[in-house]
Enzyme design. Sequence first.
Site, short mmCIF file in Angstrom:
data_model
loop_
_atom_site.label_atom_id
_atom_site.label_comp_id
_atom_site.label_asym_id
_atom_site.label_seq_id
_atom_site.Cartn_x
_atom_site.Cartn_y
_atom_site.Cartn_z
CB CYS A 78 -4.16 -0.47 0.22
SG CYS A 78 -5.17 -1.09 -1.38
CB CYS A 81 -8.45 2.04 -1.79
SG CYS A 81 -7.71 0.94 -0.17
CB CYS A 127 -6.97 -3.24 1.45
SG CYS A 127 -7.52 -1.65 1.29
CB CYS A 130 -9.76 -1.60 -2.16
SG CYS A 130 -8.28 -2.58 -2.16
CB CYS A 150 3.85 -12.07 5.49
SG CYS A 150 5.29 -13.01 4.33
#
Length: 162
Positions: A78, A81, A127, A130, A150
């Site tokens: 991510c 984070c 995510c 976060c 995707c």
Amino acid sequence: MKKTSLVLLLAMAAMLPSCAQSDKKQIEPPRAYSTVKSEEQWKKELTPMQYHVLREKGTEPAFSGEYADNHEKGTYYCAACKRPLFTSKTKFESGTGWPSFYQPVEAAAVIVIKDTSLGMVREEVVCSKCGGHLGHVFDDGPEPTGLRYCMNSAALTFQKAK
């Protein structure tokens, strides 16, 4: 009364395909996340495109992202984070212009949320640490899962395997 019952029955029938998908992935409502920052903090830490995608649920143009054509071995994190999300082992060429994966590094890495924006019903992927918007998941991917996560390149960073 009969007309109302017919409309209700048709509406329930239309929801059946989306209900059938839930055996492959857990669709959850939005929730609190362990990494919480103010929008001002996110704006300082992220590029304008990362902020647009991760915090404003934007989408980068197809075929424009850094990782759409990445074929190196490694792990995708991510961008907000740094939580590990996907590996190159599950990345595949979808032809869509965005990096696509058939499964996350672990089920708990991402959360799938029902998305009814833009007049459509889709499944948003965020995510789990976060809550950053990553992209969407579709049921047209390869085996073994049949899923296509995707993702936006702007929502990811990549670390090459050593």
